[in-house]
Design a protein around this motif. Sequence first.
Motif, PDB file in Angstrom:
ATOM      1  N   ALA A 462      99.746  51.999  31.053  1.00 15.70           N
ATOM      2  CA  ALA A 462      99.462  52.293  29.642  1.00 15.70           C
ATOM      3  C   ALA A 462     100.630  51.880  28.752  1.00 15.70           C
ATOM      4  O   ALA A 462     100.442  51.341  27.653  1.00 15.70           O
ATOM      5  N   GLU A 463     101.902  52.114  29.253  1.00 15.89           N
ATOM      6  CA  GLU A 463     103.071  51.746  28.449  1.00 15.89           C
ATOM      7  C   GLU A 463     103.184  50.227  28.295  1.00 15.89           C
ATOM      8  O   GLU A 463     103.471  49.712  27.195  1.00 15.89           O
ATOM      9  N   ALA A 464     102.988  49.448  29.414  1.00 15.53           N
ATOM     10  CA  ALA A 464     103.046  47.977  29.328  1.00 15.53           C
ATOM     11  C   ALA A 464     101.975  47.451  28.380  1.00 15.53           C
ATOM     12  O   ALA A 464     102.217  46.544  27.569  1.00 15.53           O
ATOM     13  N   TYR A 465     100.824  47.993  28.482  1.00  7.88           N
ATOM     14  CA  TYR A 465      99.743  47.559  27.583  1.00  7.88           C
ATOM     15  C   TYR A 465     100.121  47.850  26.134  1.00  7.88           C
ATOM     16  O   TYR A 465      99.843  47.044  25.231  1.00  7.88           O
ATOM     17  N   SER A 466     100.808  48.970  25.915  1.00  9.87           N
ATOM     18  CA  SER A 466     101.208  49.314  24.545  1.00  9.87           C
ATOM     19  C   SER A 466     102.242  48.309  24.023  1.00  9.87           C
ATOM     20  O   SER A 466     102.187  47.888  22.859  1.00  9.87           O
ATOM     21  N   ILE A 467     103.240  47.903  24.892  1.00  8.55           N
ATOM     22  CA  ILE A 467     104.276  46.941  24.450  1.00  8.55           C
ATOM     23  C   ILE A 467     103.645  45.594  24.126  1.00  8.55           C
ATOM     24  O   ILE A 467     103.949  44.959  23.097  1.00  8.55           O
ATOM     25  N   ILE A 468     102.780  45.095  25.029  1.00  9.91           N
ATOM     26  CA  ILE A 468     102.116  43.803  24.790  1.00  9.91           C
ATOM     27  C   ILE A 468     101.290  43.857  23.510  1.00  9.91           C
ATOM     28  O   ILE A 468     101.320  42.924  22.689  1.00  9.91           O
ATOM     29  N   ALA A 469     100.603  44.907  23.354  1.00 11.42           N
ATOM     30  CA  ALA A 469      99.778  45.029  22.147  1.00 11.42           C
ATOM     31  C   ALA A 469     100.657  45.060  20.902  1.00 11.42           C
ATOM     32  O   ALA A 469     100.315  44.472  19.870  1.00 11.42           O
ATOM     33  N   ALA A 471     103.727  43.660  20.561  1.00 12.50           N
ATOM     34  CA  ALA A 471     104.274  42.319  20.328  1.00 12.50           C
ATOM     35  C   ALA A 471     103.236  41.403  19.687  1.00 12.50           C
ATOM     36  O   ALA A 471     103.530  40.647  18.755  1.00 12.50           O
ATOM     37  N   LYS A 472     102.031  41.452  20.244  1.00  9.70           N
ATOM     38  CA  LYS A 472     100.966  40.647  19.647  1.00  9.70           C
ATOM     39  C   LYS A 472     100.733  41.047  18.204  1.00  9.70           C
ATOM     40  O   LYS A 472     100.532  40.189  17.326  1.00  9.70           O
ATOM     41  N   ALA A 473     100.798  42.293  17.937  1.00 11.03           N
ATOM     42  CA  ALA A 473     100.578  42.747  16.559  1.00 11.03           C
ATOM     43  C   ALA A 473     101.703  42.274  15.640  1.00 11.03           C
ATOM     44  O   ALA A 473     101.471  41.857  14.492  1.00 11.03           O
ATOM     45  N   ALA A 474     103.013  42.318  16.150  1.00  3.75           N
ATOM     46  CA  ALA A 474     104.146  41.868  15.318  1.00  3.75           C
ATOM     47  C   ALA A 474     104.047  40.364  15.037  1.00  3.75           C
ATOM     48  O   ALA A 474     104.281  39.901  13.900  1.00  3.75           O
ATOM     49  N   ALA A 475     103.709  39.518  16.092  1.00  6.24           N
ATOM     50  CA  ALA A 475     103.565  38.067  15.878  1.00  6.24           C
ATOM     51  C   ALA A 475     102.454  37.770  14.890  1.00  6.24           C
ATOM     52  O   ALA A 475     102.590  36.910  14.010  1.00  6.24           O
ATOM     53  N   GLU A 476     101.385  38.456  15.042  1.00  4.57           N
ATOM     54  CA  GLU A 476     100.264  38.238  14.130  1.00  4.57           C
ATOM     55  C   GLU A 476     100.654  38.632  12.722  1.00  4.57           C
ATOM     56  O   GLU A 476     100.306  37.953  11.742  1.00  4.57           O
ATOM     57  N   ARG A 477     101.427  39.700  12.585  1.00  2.00           N
ATOM     58  CA  ARG A 477     101.858  40.127  11.260  1.00  2.00           C
ATOM     59  C   ARG A 477     102.790  39.083  10.643  1.00  2.00           C
ATOM     60  O   ARG A 477     102.694  38.763   9.446  1.00  2.00           O
TER      61      ARG A 477
END
Length: 563
Positions: A462-469, A471-477
């Motif tokens: 759950a924690e790894a999925y949260s970090i990946i999510a 990072a993807k959100a920061a790049a998209e932003r």
Amino acid sequence: MPAPSDFGDGTTIIEGPSPNTAYAHAHAPGASRGKGVEAPSLVKKNYSTFAKTPDYFTEDRPFVVLIKKQGVVAALEELDGDLRQAGYNKILSNKNPTDWIGKEIAPGQIGLINHGGMPKVLTKPGRYPGSPYRNWFARTYVGTRGLSDTVINFQGLTVVQVSQNQAAVVSDPQNQIFILKNAGFVAYGITGSYNVLAIVDQTHLPHAIKDHVTGSVLGHSYEVRMTSSTGPVGSGAESYVVALFLDIPANNCAILQSGNDLELLPAGQHCITHPNVTLRGLYTLGENQFEMPTKDIFTRDQVPVSLKLYLKWQLEEPLKLATHGYETPYDALRDKTQSILTQIVAHLDYSSMVKQRSLGGDGMEEMEGSSQFLDALRTHAMDDLHAAALEYGIILKDLAVIDRQFKGEIASTMDKLTKRALQAQVEAANVDRENSNKVKQEEGVLSVARIKAQSRNTESDAEAYSIIAAAKAAAERTRIEAEAHAHATRLAAEAEAEATRIKARADADIGNPFAQEMGRRRQEVRRVAAFGNKAVFVPTEAMGVGAPALVGMAAGMGADLRK
């Protein structure tokens, strides 16, 4: 006079429902017969003749009048007419009431006057004055009584009337006892007095009759006694039982005895006034059960043993039990059980019996060891007891041994050894139980650790999925912000160019020389403001250089000057 009643205690019912079927619907037990034995039915038209007496009022009784629907006053008037016709003094007073002064008699009451020892009755409501004096000469006003009172006894005049649940026990002038129910009469004791011995509530008799074994209530009773003087004048009086009331619950019965004759009395309310009749006993017809200890029984090797039995039975024919002289089924079964078990145990050895710790019916588990005693009990004792119980009208339904105790030195020694072996078995069982508990505890700890590891893996995923999510959100932003900034810059440049073009067109459209001059001056002011007040502007056409070179030179000079 009314027809004789079929109630068993000489009941008199005036213009009421016919009691001819009083015993027609008596209780009949519907229990199973057991082993195919069919017990005779107890349903009869009349169970007992001992509980029946002739209706007292079928014979002509002098100066006795039954109370009919017209009430007590009409019966008193009829009795008064009979007395006058026979030449006796009347009992009804001729006085007429007034409404202004005197002794008051309310409606529903009668006044009683003692006239020289003779009764006089005032039946009309109103006031009876004391003057003139002749009205009360040799007379004494006693008081009033209600017309609905159960018993009125005054100077030889007797009035009795009972309600539905009541029963009046009355002694006539010849000391004959009769029972009155749901009726009434008035009588004058010219030939003797009528004494009301008791008014009994048949549905709430005070004395409970209990089974001395089970403690259950078999019924309720009440004895009515009469006091009679039997010795010379001045001697004391003795009390005698003249009536016995019984209230027998449903599914129970009673046995009456007169000499050698026995009769069955069903459930219900009864009164026995028949001479020389006694209550033999009360019995329960339903299924019953109890524990029965036996006396010491000797095995074949002379070891004494005592047993405790569980018996389930049902009494089908109480007359058979009473005929054999037993008061309760328990007494009959106890004797037979002792005899049969003595014969069975006498053929068994102590060693074969001690191995069987628990003996019982079909639903009880057998322990390891010989089942010789159990087999003998189920095959011989049950069959023999069932056959013996039928002689007493009892159906035996189940039998089991719930406890046995051996006595004597040999039995004591064997009991110690047996207890020691059992204790070792118990200790071994306890060790096995402890080991099993420890294994289960370790298995529980392992299960908890496995569950915790699975929980940690789940948390890591759950924690790894949260970090990946994230990072993807920061790049998209960032991408969205860059696109937005470029688009805003492009829009700002386009807006500025458009504004410049609009201003240029506006300046070109100015036709006034003065306005054009003012525009040039404003342009000069902005140019000086942009490059500084020390910048020198040279026309490009005169110097032979292009506009970009001039601009660059001016910019450089402006920079040097600012330094």
